[in-house]
Design a protein around this motif. Structure first.
Motif, short mmCIF file in Angstrom:
data_model
loop_
_atom_site.label_atom_id
_atom_site.label_comp_id
_atom_site.label_asym_id
_atom_site.label_seq_id
_atom_site.Cartn_x
_atom_site.Cartn_y
_atom_site.Cartn_z
N ALA A 1 -8.37 -13.56 1.61
CA ALA A 1 -9.09 -12.28 1.56
C ALA A 1 -8.12 -11.10 1.69
O ALA A 1 -8.26 -10.08 1.00
CB ALA A 1 -10.14 -12.22 2.67
N VAL A 2 -7.13 -11.22 2.57
CA VAL A 2 -6.15 -10.15 2.77
C VAL A 2 -5.27 -10.00 1.52
O VAL A 2 -4.95 -8.88 1.10
CB VAL A 2 -5.27 -10.43 4.01
N ALA A 3 -4.88 -11.14 0.92
CA ALA A 3 -4.07 -11.10 -0.29
C ALA A 3 -4.82 -10.42 -1.42
O ALA A 3 -4.28 -9.53 -2.10
CB ALA A 3 -3.68 -12.53 -0.71
N SER A 4 -6.07 -10.81 -1.63
CA SER A 4 -6.86 -10.21 -2.70
C SER A 4 -7.13 -8.73 -2.43
O SER A 4 -7.08 -7.90 -3.35
CB SER A 4 -8.20 -10.96 -2.85
N ALA A 5 -7.39 -8.39 -1.18
CA ALA A 5 -7.63 -6.99 -0.82
C ALA A 5 -6.38 -6.13 -1.08
O ALA A 5 -6.47 -5.03 -1.62
CB ALA A 5 -8.04 -6.88 0.65
N SER A 6 -5.22 -6.64 -0.69
CA SER A 6 -3.96 -5.90 -0.88
C SER A 6 -3.68 -5.69 -2.37
O SER A 6 -3.28 -4.60 -2.80
CB SER A 6 -2.79 -6.67 -0.25
N VAL A 7 -3.89 -6.74 -3.16
CA VAL A 7 -3.65 -6.66 -4.60
C VAL A 7 -4.60 -5.66 -5.24
O VAL A 7 -4.20 -4.85 -6.09
CB VAL A 7 -3.79 -8.05 -5.25
N HIS A 8 -5.88 -5.69 -4.86
CA HIS A 8 -6.85 -4.78 -5.48
C HIS A 8 -6.62 -3.34 -5.06
O HIS A 8 -6.84 -2.41 -5.85
CB HIS A 8 -8.27 -5.22 -5.14
N MET A 9 -6.17 -3.13 -3.83
CA MET A 9 -5.83 -1.78 -3.39
C MET A 9 -4.69 -1.22 -4.25
O MET A 9 -4.75 -0.07 -4.72
CB MET A 9 -5.43 -1.79 -1.92
N ALA A 10 -3.67 -2.03 -4.46
CA ALA A 10 -2.56 -1.60 -5.32
C ALA A 10 -3.02 -1.43 -6.76
O ALA A 10 -2.57 -0.53 -7.48
CB ALA A 10 -1.43 -2.62 -5.24
N GLU A 11 -3.94 -2.28 -7.17
CA GLU A 11 -4.39 -2.28 -8.56
C GLU A 11 -5.20 -1.04 -8.91
O GLU A 11 -5.30 -0.67 -10.08
CB GLU A 11 -5.22 -3.54 -8.82
N VAL A 12 -5.79 -0.41 -7.91
CA VAL A 12 -6.51 0.85 -8.17
C VAL A 12 -5.57 1.86 -8.82
O VAL A 12 -5.89 2.52 -9.81
CB VAL A 12 -7.10 1.43 -6.87
N VAL A 13 -4.36 1.97 -8.26
CA VAL A 13 -3.37 2.92 -8.77
C VAL A 13 -2.74 2.42 -10.07
O VAL A 13 -2.62 3.17 -11.04
CB VAL A 13 -2.29 3.19 -7.71
#
Length: 301
Positions: A41-53
């Motif tokens: 969950a933390v890995a996916s959350a971190s990736v999606h946060m970066a992916e917004v930008v």
């Protein structure tokens, strides 16, 4: 600092793949974070946060180069966003040691899906275009968005091949549109993760590194999308996903070392053979194209 640079390079490579192929950012980044021992969950959350930008930068680049079908993007964004929020909430509430196994199996299946889909895909550009309705876009957007958030990647691997398989679809427009619409999907997934996990669970250093690498790669990938040998990159990405996630899955079994090495060797041999065949096919196509051009110019003169 060393880890920051490595993650920035991962973000750059993942965005080059994603922006050029229409998939791969979430899969590549999440696979690496999982192999480093990060919770799913933390890995996916971190990736999606970066992916917004990175998705915003990629989308803007594709719009600038004329690679986006705005009508298609609008039809994908709403169901995709709903699916992504649902997937993020679902993954955040999963507990236990087998969550990582679930994500690894999902990523492995996507790797196989990418491989076979692109190898068997016909050239839709040579077929008459057929208009698609919301009955196609709505379930596609929701399913792709849900698995993107819950599996750490899936928006591109599901949406891009599904659209490319339709008659008359322009690959350049499909890849650009999927990348541009990914901004809304990543944003919805991020909101879902933040509400379920809380901002304190994210490693903002990793997020920043992935963002920087992705931003650098976004305009480059948009520029090369017209000339990239799509099948070749698809095979490379799928092979990496298959190999990495097979390793994660086998760690849950009692298979001995000899059998494990045999499986790895078999995958490497098959993967290398497919790449070799594609290289030979590309060379043959170039020779044929060159001969046709020469014959045409000779007849004209």
């Amino acid at each position: 600092m060393e880890r920051f640079i490595i993650l920035a390079l991962v973000g750059l490579t993942a965005q080059l793949v994603d922006g050029s192929l229409g998939m791969g950012y979430g899969l590549t980044s999440t696979t690496l974070l999982l192999s480093a021992g990060i919770a799913p969950a933390v890995a996916s959350a971190s990736v999606h946060m970066a992916e917004v930008v990175t998705a915003a930068a990629s989308g803007a680049s594709h719009i600038k180069f004329g690679n986006v079908d705005k009508s298609m993007a609008k039809r994908l964004i709403i169901p995709g966003s709903i699916g992504a929020f649902s997937g993020a909430t679902f993954l955040s509430h999963l507990t236990g040691e087998y969550v990582r196994l679930y994500v690894s199996i999902f990523l492995l299946c996507l790797g196989l899906y990418i491989l076979f889909r692109f190898l068997r895909m016909k050239d839709a550009r040579k077929q008459e275009h057929t208009a698609l309705s919301n009955r196609f876009y709505t379930p596609l957007g929701f399913v792709a968005g849900f698995f993107d958030a819950s599996g750490g990647g899936g928006w591109g691997p599901i949406a891009t091949p599904a659209l490319l398989s339709q008659k008359g679809m322009n690959p350049r427009k499909v890849i650009g549109t999927v990348n541009a619409s990914e901004f809304a999907v990543a944003l919805s997934a991020t909101v879902g993760f933040l509400l379920s996990l809380g901002p304190g669970k994210l490693n903002w250093l990793w997020v920043g590194a992935l963002m920087i690498g992705g931003i650098i790669a976004a305009p480059i990938s948009a520029w090369i999308v017209k000339n990239l040998p799509t099948k070749m990159l698809a095979v490379i990405v799928s092979g990496m996903l298959i190999f990495t996630n097979i390793h994660a899955i086998l760690s849950y079994t009692a298979i001995n070392w000899e059998t494990t090495m045999f499986i790895y060797t078999l995958i490497a041999v098959i993967w290398s053979y497919i790449i070799y065949c594609l290289i030979q096919k590309e060379k043959k196509l170039k020779r044929t194209s060159s001969e046709l051009s020469i014959n045409k110019s000779t007849k004209t003169s």
